[in-house]
Scaffold this motif. Structure first.
Motif: not given
Length: 190
Positions: A87, A92, A96, A132, A136
């Motif tokens: 991060v 990202l 994840e 996250i 996004q």
């Protein structure tokens, strides 16, 4: 045999000194002990300790390189730290993936409290997944993760508030009410 026990004790003291220095914000000293620990005991745990020192001193790229080598050989904490590093570096999708143990991103119906046990970092890891997804622009998924994070641990309500994730207001108010009810049951009225 006694020499082996003495060596293990010696290495354990380095690890304890490293933890102490990290807790007291003496990051350079902690890094010194972590480097010596890895030199003497080159294993996944020693690399994790070294990567944590690098991360806390702002050497995020070095932490990333180290954690790439040990991410799944090490513990849950290493996966959580690797997600934090990703991060920080703006990776990202990789963050994840590591939080979800390299599985594909979850659909809304998969994001339930029962599935959260495998997420490293507990409620903090679930909260990070929400952040996250928010970054996004996957707002519905982010909302679901944040709601579940609040179910796992009501302490993250401060995080949600401070991060201005106020679009989950209804579940927050419900959790505040249940949290306050629980708090009142522990208070003794004089």
């Amino acid at each position: 045999m006694a020499e082996s026990v003495d060596a293990q004790s010696y290495l354990a003291s380095w690890e304890a000194l490293c933890s102490y220095d990290l807790a007291n914000h003496l990051y350079e000293t902690a890094m010194f002990y972590a480097e010596r620990l890895y030199y003497e005991r080159p294993d996944a745990h020693s690399l994790y300790v070294l990567a944590e020192c690098y991360y806390r001193t702002g050497k995020v790229n070095q932490a990333y390189c180290i954690l790439q080598e040990v991410i799944f050989a090490a513990c849950h904490e290493a996966r959580y730290l690797f997600a934090l590093v990703c991060v920080s570096l703006g990776k990202l999708e990789e963050a994840e993936a590591v939080l979800l143990n390299n599985s594909v991103p979850w659909q809304l119906d998969q994001i339930i409290l029962a599935n959260m046990a495998s997420i490293p970092g507990g409620s903090n890891g679930v909260f990070m997944l929400g952040k996250i997804c928010k970054r996004q622009q996957r707002n519905e998924v982010a909302k679901k993760y944040l709601t579940v994070a609040l179910q796992v641990c009501t302490r993250v309500i401060d995080l949600c508030y401070n991060e201005a994730y106020l679009y989950v207001l209804i579940p927050i108010y419900d959790l505040i009410y249940s949290y306050m009810s629980l708090f009142r049951s522990f208070c003794v009225v004089a």
